[in-house]
Design a protein around this motif. Structure first.
Motif, PDB file in Angstrom:
ATOM      1  N   GLU A 195      21.877  30.572  -2.989  1.00  0.00           N
ATOM      2  CA  GLU A 195      23.196  30.083  -2.593  1.00  0.00           C
ATOM      3  C   GLU A 195      23.138  28.595  -2.256  1.00  0.00           C
ATOM      4  OE1 GLU A 195      21.735  32.745  -1.408  1.00  0.00           O
ATOM      5  OE2 GLU A 195      23.004  34.396  -2.141  1.00  0.00           O
ATOM      6  N   GLU A 196      22.089  28.182  -1.567  1.00  0.00           N
ATOM      7  CA  GLU A 196      21.926  26.766  -1.247  1.00  0.00           C
ATOM      8  C   GLU A 196      21.729  25.937  -2.513  1.00  0.00           C
ATOM      9  OE1 GLU A 196      19.893  27.002   3.205  1.00  0.00           O
ATOM     10  OE2 GLU A 196      18.639  27.225   1.402  1.00  0.00           O
ATOM     11  N   CYS A 197      20.962  26.469  -3.456  1.00  0.00           N
ATOM     12  CA  CYS A 197      20.775  25.783  -4.741  1.00  0.00           C
ATOM     13  C   CYS A 197      22.109  25.607  -5.457  1.00  0.00           C
ATOM     14  CB  CYS A 197      19.818  26.570  -5.635  1.00  0.00           C
ATOM     15  SG  CYS A 197      18.107  26.461  -5.144  1.00  0.00           S
ATOM     16  N   LEU A 198      22.921  26.634  -5.433  1.00  0.00           N
ATOM     17  CA  LEU A 198      24.229  26.570  -6.092  1.00  0.00           C
ATOM     18  C   LEU A 198      25.111  25.504  -5.451  1.00  0.00           C
ATOM     19  CD1 LEU A 198      26.144  27.717  -8.204  1.00  0.00           C
ATOM     20  CD2 LEU A 198      26.866  29.429  -6.521  1.00  0.00           C
ATOM     21  N   VAL A 199      25.082  25.433  -4.122  1.00  0.00           N
ATOM     22  CA  VAL A 199      25.879  24.419  -3.424  1.00  0.00           C
ATOM     23  C   VAL A 199      25.410  23.016  -3.802  1.00  0.00           C
ATOM     24  CG1 VAL A 199      26.446  23.451  -1.171  1.00  0.00           C
ATOM     25  CG2 VAL A 199      26.473  25.928  -1.498  1.00  0.00           C
ATOM     26  N   VAL A 200      24.084  22.804  -3.859  1.00  0.00           N
ATOM     27  CA  VAL A 200      23.540  21.495  -4.236  1.00  0.00           C
ATOM     28  C   VAL A 200      23.964  21.135  -5.653  1.00  0.00           C
ATOM     29  CG1 VAL A 200      21.422  20.224  -4.713  1.00  0.00           C
ATOM     30  CG2 VAL A 200      21.588  21.627  -2.653  1.00  0.00           C
ATOM     31  N   ILE A 201      23.881  22.091  -6.565  1.00  0.00           N
ATOM     32  CA  ILE A 201      24.266  21.846  -7.960  1.00  0.00           C
ATOM     33  C   ILE A 201      25.741  21.476  -8.051  1.00  0.00           C
ATOM     34  CG2 ILE A 201      24.572  22.940 -10.214  1.00  0.00           C
ATOM     35  CD1 ILE A 201      22.021  24.552  -9.624  1.00  0.00           C
ATOM     36  N   VAL A 202      26.582  22.179  -7.308  1.00  0.00           N
ATOM     37  CA  VAL A 202      28.023  21.889  -7.323  1.00  0.00           C
ATOM     38  C   VAL A 202      28.285  20.489  -6.787  1.00  0.00           C
ATOM     39  CG1 VAL A 202      30.242  22.498  -6.302  1.00  0.00           C
ATOM     40  CG2 VAL A 202      28.749  24.292  -7.212  1.00  0.00           C
ATOM     41  N   ILE A 203      27.626  20.114  -5.680  1.00  0.00           N
ATOM     42  CA  ILE A 203      27.830  18.787  -5.093  1.00  0.00           C
ATOM     43  C   ILE A 203      27.403  17.704  -6.070  1.00  0.00           C
ATOM     44  CG2 ILE A 203      27.035  17.212  -3.282  1.00  0.00           C
ATOM     45  CD1 ILE A 203      26.937  19.578  -1.380  1.00  0.00           C
ATOM     46  N   LYS A 303      40.325   4.782  -5.791  1.00  0.00           N
ATOM     47  CA  LYS A 303      39.543   5.897  -6.334  1.00  0.00           C
ATOM     48  C   LYS A 303      38.047   5.614  -6.221  1.00  0.00           C
ATOM     49  CE  LYS A 303      43.012   7.458  -9.702  1.00  0.00           C
ATOM     50  NZ  LYS A 303      43.325   7.586 -11.155  1.00  0.00           N
ATOM     51  N   VAL A 304      37.651   4.371  -6.465  1.00  0.00           N
ATOM     52  CA  VAL A 304      36.238   4.002  -6.357  1.00  0.00           C
ATOM     53  C   VAL A 304      35.745   4.204  -4.930  1.00  0.00           C
ATOM     54  CG1 VAL A 304      34.615   2.081  -6.471  1.00  0.00           C
ATOM     55  CG2 VAL A 304      36.267   2.409  -8.309  1.00  0.00           C
ATOM     56  N   ILE A 305      36.543   3.753  -3.967  1.00  0.00           N
ATOM     57  CA  ILE A 305      36.145   3.900  -2.563  1.00  0.00           C
ATOM     58  C   ILE A 305      36.021   5.369  -2.189  1.00  0.00           C
ATOM     59  CG2 ILE A 305      36.882   3.536  -0.180  1.00  0.00           C
ATOM     60  CD1 ILE A 305      38.116   0.929  -1.018  1.00  0.00           C
ATOM     61  N   VAL A 306      37.017   6.163  -2.572  1.00  0.00           N
ATOM     62  CA  VAL A 306      36.971   7.601  -2.259  1.00  0.00           C
ATOM     63  C   VAL A 306      35.750   8.248  -2.887  1.00  0.00           C
ATOM     64  CG1 VAL A 306      38.128   9.810  -2.615  1.00  0.00           C
ATOM     65  CG2 VAL A 306      39.456   7.809  -1.930  1.00  0.00           C
ATOM     66  N   ALA A 307      35.472   7.904  -4.158  1.00  0.00           N
ATOM     67  CA  ALA A 307      34.324   8.488  -4.838  1.00  0.00           C
ATOM     68  C   ALA A 307      33.030   8.121  -4.137  1.00  0.00           C
ATOM     69  CB  ALA A 307      34.289   8.031  -6.296  1.00  0.00           C
ATOM     70  N   GLU A 308      32.879   6.857  -3.777  1.00  0.00           N
ATOM     71  CA  GLU A 308      31.644   6.404  -3.122  1.00  0.00           C
ATOM     72  C   GLU A 308      31.445   7.095  -1.772  1.00  0.00           C
ATOM     73  OE1 GLU A 308      31.507   1.890  -5.058  1.00  0.00           O
ATOM     74  OE2 GLU A 308      32.464   2.254  -3.113  1.00  0.00           O
ATOM     75  N   VAL A 309      32.509   7.158  -0.983  1.00  0.00           N
ATOM     76  CA  VAL A 309      32.395   7.781   0.342  1.00  0.00           C
ATOM     77  C   VAL A 309      32.094   9.272   0.211  1.00  0.00           C
ATOM     78  CG1 VAL A 309      33.662   8.379   2.437  1.00  0.00           C
ATOM     79  CG2 VAL A 309      33.857   6.077   1.473  1.00  0.00           C
ATOM     80  N   VAL A 310      32.767   9.960  -0.708  1.00  0.00           N
ATOM     81  CA  VAL A 310      32.533  11.399  -0.893  1.00  0.00           C
ATOM     82  C   VAL A 310      31.103  11.663  -1.346  1.00  0.00           C
ATOM     83  CG1 VAL A 310      33.157  13.389  -2.314  1.00  0.00           C
ATOM     84  CG2 VAL A 310      34.945  11.978  -1.303  1.00  0.00           C
ATOM     85  N   ILE A 311      30.596  10.833  -2.268  1.00  0.00           N
ATOM     86  CA  ILE A 311      29.225  11.031  -2.764  1.00  0.00           C
ATOM     87  C   ILE A 311      28.211  10.783  -1.660  1.00  0.00           C
ATOM     88  CG2 ILE A 311      27.493  10.149  -4.376  1.00  0.00           C
ATOM     89  CD1 ILE A 311      29.844   9.573  -6.307  1.00  0.00           C
TER      90      ILE A 311
END
Length: 353
Positions: A195-203, A303-311
């Motif tokens: 389950e943890e692997c799946l979460v990492v893959i999704v992120i 969008k760039v800022i949101v993407a960077e912060v989310v990542i």
């Protein structure tokens, strides 16, 4: 009539530059740092197999000094826009700034090398007359740094200043097989659940999708600059490191007692600084291009800022959650995906056959 994909020169350049950096990294790792007592080193590694002392070579610092110098130069150009305009005004100015970065890099290498050699001396890994051997070791580290400067200046990609990021990614790629084996072992031993692997893959998948989306918008716009996608998370992380170092300096070692809290604070500061650095690149790109800040570009900027912060938040969540099994660097992830996208964009051409 079918479409045939043919490789153009850029993809050969991308592969060639990566292979050059990899060869230098792997070759330099076999050149032992001068002044090291090999018998003492063998005894030390027998007691502590995972010690970084096992990687003591002339490229032990790799691109750390050069990367630090480039980050300081980028921050200076953002804080002082006339410096960026002066650099672009004439080719000689760009060369003068390059000379300054080289000198600063070697100074940082000497400073960092002194710290490394002092630590090695404290655990008895320096042989012979200590002052002379210390000096030789520092000179060896500076020589390795000079080699990385030479390599980095020859790494050219069609878009953006990505040479230094190729150098950063090389160690990650060379350790990929060993790291993958370690993660598989952690799964088999039950330290990481499926389950943890799946979460990492999704992120990671969401992060890659976000990077692709904002890269496509930036590349299609009139500014055609990807600096705003690459550099703000990096500079935010560097600035956060300096801020936390100052806090630790004044508050003492007790600030390091709670590692999880320190990581949360670092992530929060980094996320707060990302919009500031992104705005600096946004302002610089609009002023250099002579185009007004249209509503479409403002949306892309957000969008760039949101993407960077989310990542950054997603990678930090993985690190806090699975530490020390899996630590994912958001800045390396962004740079790696962008390099692949640049190679895909400029490395293939569609022709009829």
């Amino acid at each position: 009539m079918r479409q045939a994909t043919t490789f153009s020169m850029p993809i050969i350049a991308v592969v060639g530059t990566f292979l050059l950096a990899t060869m230098v990294y792997l070759g330099g790792s076999y050149v032992m740092l001068p002044g090291i007592d090999e018998d003492a080193l063998a005894s030390h590694l027998a007691a502590i197999p995972s010690s970084p002392a096992g990687q003591l070579s002339i490229i032990f610092l790799w691109v750390s000094p050069l990367f630090g110098a480039l980050c300081l130069a980028e921050i200076a150009k953002l804080i002082c826009p006339p410096l960026a305009r002066w650099q672009l005004a004439h080719q000689d100015n760009d060369y003068k700034l390059l000379i300054g970065i080289r000198i600063l890099t070697l100074c940082l290498a000497a400073f960092q090398g002194y710290g490394v050699v002092t630590a090695l001396s404290s655990i008895g890994l320096i042989s012979g007359p200590e002052p002379l051997m210390r000096l030789l070791a520092i000179v060896g580290l500076m020589g390795g740094t000079a080699l990385t400067i030479w390599v980095a200046e020859r790494l050219r990609l069609p878009e953006g200043n990505l040479g230094i990021f190729i150098m950063l990614i090389v160690p990650v790629v060379t350790r990929l097989a060993a790291d993958a084996s370690g993660y598989i072992g952690a799964i088999r031993q039950g330290r990481i659940s499926m389950e943890e692997c799946l979460v990492v893959i999704v992120i990671v998948a969401v992060a890659i999708a976000m990077i692709r989306a904002v890269y496509a918008e930036l590349s299609a716009g009139p500014w055609k600059s990807i600096d705003i996608l690459i550099w703000p998370p990096v500079l935010a992380e560097v600035a956060t490191g300096y801020l936390l170092s100052a806090v630790i300096l004044f508050s003492g070692a007790e600030a390091l007692a709670d590692v999880a809290r320190m990581r949360i604070c670092a992530t929060a500061i980094t996320c707060a600084l990302i919009p500031l650095f992104a705005y600096g690149y946004f302002r610089r790109s609009t002023s250099q291009s002579g185009n007004a800040a249209t509503s479409a570009y403002l949306k892309t900027f957000l969008k760039v800022i949101v993407a960077e912060v989310v990542i950054v938040l997603g990678c930090a969540l993985i690190g806090i959650w699975l530490q020390p099994i899996l630590l994912l660097n958001a800045q390396i992830l962004i740079a790696g995906v962008v390099i692949v996208l640049v190679a895909m964009r400029y490395g293939t051409t569609q022709g009829e056959s």
